[in-house]
Scaffold this motif. Structure first.
Motif, mmCIF file in Angstrom:
data_model
loop_
_atom_site.group_PDB
_atom_site.id
_atom_site.type_symbol
_atom_site.label_atom_id
_atom_site.label_comp_id
_atom_site.label_asym_id
_atom_site.label_seq_id
_atom_site.Cartn_x
_atom_site.Cartn_y
_atom_site.Cartn_z
ATOM 1 N N UNK A 5 1.612 -0.668 3.163
ATOM 2 C CA UNK A 5 3.043 -0.924 3.009
ATOM 3 C C UNK A 5 3.306 -2.366 3.432
ATOM 4 N N UNK A 6 3.973 -3.126 2.577
ATOM 5 C CA UNK A 6 4.179 -4.553 2.821
ATOM 6 C C UNK A 6 5.667 -4.839 2.951
ATOM 7 N N UNK A 7 6.026 -5.477 4.066
ATOM 8 C CA UNK A 7 7.389 -5.961 4.289
ATOM 9 C C UNK A 7 7.367 -7.478 4.216
ATOM 10 N N UNK A 8 8.059 -8.041 3.247
ATOM 11 C CA UNK A 8 8.124 -9.497 3.089
ATOM 12 C C UNK A 8 9.393 -10.024 3.728
ATOM 13 N N UNK A 30 1.975 -9.869 -8.704
ATOM 14 C CA UNK A 30 1.274 -8.763 -9.359
ATOM 15 C C UNK A 30 1.272 -7.516 -8.473
ATOM 16 N N UNK A 31 1.275 -7.714 -7.160
ATOM 17 C CA UNK A 31 1.420 -6.613 -6.219
ATOM 18 C C UNK A 31 2.692 -6.907 -5.425
ATOM 19 N N UNK A 32 3.767 -6.265 -5.797
ATOM 20 C CA UNK A 32 5.057 -6.558 -5.199
ATOM 21 C C UNK A 32 5.163 -5.973 -3.797
ATOM 22 N N UNK A 33 5.890 -6.660 -2.900
ATOM 23 C CA UNK A 33 6.153 -6.089 -1.579
ATOM 24 C C UNK A 33 6.981 -4.808 -1.705
ATOM 25 N N UNK A 34 6.844 -3.947 -0.720
ATOM 26 C CA UNK A 34 7.592 -2.695 -0.753
ATOM 27 C C UNK A 34 9.042 -2.889 -0.324
ATOM 28 N N UNK A 85 1.612 4.037 9.790
ATOM 29 C CA UNK A 85 0.427 3.876 8.969
ATOM 30 C C UNK A 85 0.018 2.414 8.854
ATOM 31 N N UNK A 86 -0.378 2.024 7.645
ATOM 32 C CA UNK A 86 -0.916 0.676 7.399
ATOM 33 C C UNK A 86 0.196 -0.223 6.885
ATOM 34 N N UNK A 87 1.002 -0.802 7.825
ATOM 35 C CA UNK A 87 2.112 -1.679 7.424
ATOM 36 C C UNK A 87 1.748 -3.131 7.728
#
Length: 935
Positions: A5-8, A30-34, A85-87
């Motif tokens: 999970x990505x927080x930009x 190409x892989x957008x942040x969540x 989890x994996x943030x």
């Protein structure tokens, strides 16, 4: 594996000119942040509107204008609860546009290495998209930020690959949220600059890895570092803040004992940099340096708290292994030598010094900044430079040729008084008002004594070392100055090397060494610098030309102190050049006037004494022995740049230089350069002819310095026209044959000169083991200030208990006293007697005869009732006077002497400060060679 999970988080502060492209790059990943959050720190240029338009007003956080980057990220995360989890947190500056697949590649690298907690992309320049900015960052123990890249290095894949680094930039940084919270995030103490280094260091202390992923690319404008926008985050000046943070990060994160060593280096380094900034006329930067270091020393408890908060995890062995891993990623110790070399070169080139942050802060806001790379091969690259190779070769040539002079106890002979005493003796001699030497003198000491005293002080008080370097090392030093001085005049490196090598081995150089002419050797080294400064003075913009004028004035004063003839020779050329170029360059006349006035102001009392006896202008430092100059020197010898005397090279050695210069007369182009070069050469030859015909104090003047002027003109002429010979060789036919012959003959000149000099060595009166002028017995018996009359052939001198220092033999003596002592000495030598009372009245207690002692003279002195033999051997003879010695009272000293010495010191300091490199002018500088050719 579960999908991370990505927080930009995008932080903006007056970055509207870059923010639009940054947001477009973010939404096109190409892989957008969540999820994405935008933070605006009080922007006044519409940045908040751009963030709200792209992300929605609900995803925008507005903070005060003084908020730092770390505080902004912390505020955003406080409103974005962890997802478990994996943030991951992806940090973006408003002036950082990531490539379309940047986030994808960062996550891929994180998946491959579970220990990776911080990952950063390869950063390229925003404007020049090919130029590399960062592939990870390291730091030295003085806080200097190093990227490991060459200045303006293009990205050609040479650094590609995922690697472990000490730190990555927060521009595009990807960090695990649990690690972020575990180490406390970005320290708010660093509102700007070095916060990324501190965070990554703490992450590594916690046992995690920091990786740079070069497959992920981002373009960064570095708006804050390059001063491309106003900085409102702190009340401190940006450079002061950067320097303070740099020192603090290193002090807070290093182990205890390493911290103390780094603190000492930083204190000493800050003192040196402050002095360098003051000398280069940058008082603001000097103040920043002092305040930054002072803020660290003034708050020890703040540093102590920071060290406690950054204590590495694990036991003592774990912490030691962790620091060893970090130490391997820090700047190598050998990089300090590269920076020292670059700093010296920049300073000598007239550029402002680079500060500890690696940035040229005097640059304009739109100018790129460069960092000095951490390069372990700096020494190899330095040794491989053509100028270094040339100087090394000339040093070998000089050592082989001067083999008979090395290893002796005392250098002397010819014009050089045997070198004795130390720096303190020379300073005392120069500053005293009454010189109790010989028959006593109140005259001003020769000013070159002060120069030798200063150099001897730098040589740890050893005068013999300073004189040996100046005289015996004059050939390699002249080659070095000639090579450096022609870097703008002669662009072709082979031509520069040839010109420098040929100049260094001119007959003037070898003749000066063989005859012990220290003055000519010094001027020979300085002459190329005169030529370089004159071209800068006449062709550069006003501020740089004015500095060149002050520099030229100082160096001209040094040359005049050793050889007074230098000043009138240069003044004629300087006035002509100023008149010719005065209409082309504004301020050229003023700068040249400064160069001509400075020597007069610095050397005024001594020059006033020369004005009373103008013939002495033709003499130089040292003794004036008629045997050192050829009587009736032939004109053809002068045309071959041969000044006569011992140690000269044959005519055929310099024939190549004259041949190449004559060939330049046949060229149709660059006639102005040819005319100027031949004009200077003929001027020097005519001056040499005139000087060689004049007799001063029973000896003919040596024309070495005028011929050095002539040789300089010919070498610059040939160097500037060398490319035309290459063009003629490409033309074919007879032109090709003639040009080839000229090139071959010209290039044979330095080779023949070096070979001849090495084979034959130094053959002249100069020796490496000169005998003592005063015998040991005479020196031991002179315990109460008694003087000794030393007889050598038909001449005599009076010594005061020791061998004379450099410059003492040149002091003028009252003619009446010298006449009386001379008459008394001739009476004793002639056996007439009755003259011992005159000697005793002048403080003379002994008569010494230099070896070999003629038997008849020894018999005559033994027969004198007023003399008693003390010793007679192969080392000389010594007789004592029966008459009681009358001590000569010290003569009154002029009240003007001491104040003028202080005034002279102040003038030297002021001139040095005005001559020192300062801020580079934004005006474009024209190449001196182009300016001369165009004129």
């Amino acid at each position: 594996m579960t999908r991370p999970y990505v927080t930009a988080i995008v932080v903006a502060h007056d970055g509207a000119r870059w923010l639009g492209e940054t947001m477009r790059a973010l939404v096109s990943q190409s892989r957008r942040p969540d999820r994405v959050a935008g933070v605006d720190n009080g922007s006044r240029d519409g940045s908040a509107g751009l963030l709200a338009q792209t992300l929605g007003s609900g995803n925008l956080i507005s903070l005060p204008r003084s908020t730092g980057f770390g505080e902004a990220v912390a505020e955003a995360l406080a409103k974005l609860p962890p997802r478990g989890g994996d943030e991951w947190i992806w940090l973006l500056h408003d002036d950082c546009a990531p490539d379309r697949r940047a986030l994808e590649w960062l996550l891929t690298a994180a998946e491959r290495d579970p220990k990776a907690a911080v990952l950063g992309p390869k950063l390229r320049d925003w404007l020049d998209r090919r130029r590399l900015l960062e592939v990870g960052v390291t730091v030295g123990r003085t806080g200097r930020r190093d990227t490991g890249l060459e200045p303006r290095e293009f990205d050609q894949g040479q650094h590609d690959g995922t690697r472990e680094v000490l730190s990555v930039s927060t521009a595009g940084m990807l960090i695990r949220r649990d690690v972020w919270e575990g180490v406390g995030g970005l320290d708010p103490f660093f509102p700007l600059f070095r916060d990324d280094l501190d965070l990554c260091w703490r992450v590594r202390n916690a046992g995690h890895k920091v990786l740079n992923v070069t497959s992920a690319v981002a373009w960064h404008a570095e708006a804050a570092a390059r001063r491309r926008r106003p900085i409102a985050v702190s009340g401190d000046h940006p450079r002061r803040l950067d320097r303070r943070n740099a020192i603090f990060v290193v002090m807070a994160n290093l182990p205890f004992w390493a911290m103390w060593w780094a603190l000492l280096r930083n204190v000493l380094g800050s003192a040196v940099r402050t002095l360098l900034f003051i000398v280069s006329k940058q008082p603001a930067n000097a103040l920043d340096e002092m305040v930054a270091m002072g803020s660290i020393l003034a708050h020890p408890f703040r540093l102590l708290r920071a060290r406690r908060a950054r204590r590495p995890v694990g036991n003592k062995q774990d912490r030691k292994r962790g620091y060893i891993r970090i130490k391997r990623l820090m700047t190598p110790r050998g990089a300090a030598y590269r920076r020292l070399i670059d700093m010296v070169q920049s300073f000598l080139a007239g550029e402002a010094p680079v500060d500890s942050t690696g940035r040229h802060h005097h640059a304009s806001p739109e100018e790129e900044y460069e960092v000095v790379p951490a390069d372990t091969g700096a020494v190899k690259r330095f040794i491989g430079r053509p100028g270094v190779i040339l100087m090394f070769a000339l040093t070998i040539v000089a050592l082989v040729a001067e083999r008979s002079l090395l290893g002796g106890e005392r250098l002397g002979g010819g014009a050089l008084v045997p070198v004795t005493g130390g720096a303190s003796d020379l300073w005392a001699f120069y500053t005293e008002g009454f010189h109790d030497i010989g028959l006593g003198s109140t005259a001003w000491a020769p000013p070159y004594v002060a120069v030798l005293a200063a150099l001897s002080t730098l040589a740890f008080g050893k005068t013999w070392l300073a004189v040996s370097v100046l005289l015996l090392g004059s050939v390699p030093m002249a080659g070095a100055t000639a090579y450096l001085a022609t870097r703008h005049l002669i662009p072709a490196v082979p031509a520069r090397a040839w010109a420098a090598g040929t100049y260094a081995l001119l007959p003037v150089a070898t003749g000066a060494i063989a005859a012990g002419r220290l003055g000519t050797a010094v001027v020979f080294v300085l002459l190329p610098l005169y030529a370089s400064l004159v071209t800068t003075l006449l062709s550069a913009e006003r501020r740089r030309a004015r500095r060149a004028g002050w520099s030229l004035g100082l160096l001209l004063a040094v040359g005049t102190a050793f050889v007074p003839l230098v000043y009138p020779l240069f003044a004629v050329l300087g006035v002509l050049a100023a008149v010719a170029f005065g209409g082309v360059r504004r301020g050229a006349v003023t700068s040249m006037a400064i160069a001509l006035v400075v020597p007069v102001a610095l050397l005024f009392p001594w020059l006033a004494g020369l004005a009373a006896d103008p013939g002495k202008i033709l003499l130089e430092a040292g003794l004036h022995d008629p045997a050192l100059v050829d009587a009736g020197l032939a004109p053809e010898s002068l045309l071959a740049l041969s000044p006569g005397g011992p140690g000269l090279l044959p005519f055929w050695v310099t024939a190549g230089l004259v041949t190449a210069a004559l060939a330049a007369l046949l060229m149709r182009r660059q006639r102005m350069i040819v005319a100027i070069g031949w004009g200077i050469a003929l001027y020097g030859v005519l001056a040499a002819i005139l000087v060689s015909r004049i007799t001063v104090e029973g000896a003919r003047a040596w024309p070495g310095v005028p011929l050095a002027f002539a040789g300089t003109g010919l070498l610059v002429l040939v160097g500037l026209t060398a490319h035309r010979l290459a063009e003629l060789r490409a033309g074919g036919g007879l032109l090709r044959v003639g040009a080839t012959v000229v090139v071959a003959v010209a290039f044979s000149t330095p080779l023949l000169a070096a070979g001849y000099w090495m084979v034959n060595g130094v053959r002249g009166p100069l020796v490496g083991d000169a005998p003592e002028v005063l015998t040991v017995l005479a020196a031991l018996r002179s315990t109460h200030g008694e003087r000794t009359l030393v007889v050598k052939g038909s001449s005599f001198t009076v010594l005061h208990g020791r061998t004379p220092l450099l410059g003492e033999s040149e002091l003028p003596v009252a003619s009446e006293a010298r006449a009386r002592v001379g008459t008394a000495a001739q009476g004793l030598i002639g056996g007439r007697g009755g003259d011992a009372a005159t000697l005793a009245q002048n403080g003379i207690a002994m008569v010494a005869v230099a070896p070999p002692v003629p038997a008849e003279l020894a018999k005559t002195l033994d027969s004198q009732p007023s003399l008693q033999r003390l010793s007679l051997s192969e080392a000389g003879g010594l007789w004592g006077l029966a008459e009681p010695v009358t001590r000569v009272p010290a003569q009154p000293v002029s009240i003007l002497h001491t104040p003028w010495l202080w005034a002279q010191g102040v003038l030297v300091l002021v001139a040095a400060l005005l001559a020192a490199p300062g801020r580079r002018s934004p005006e474009a500088l024209e190449t001196p060679a182009v300016a001369l050719a165009g004129a």
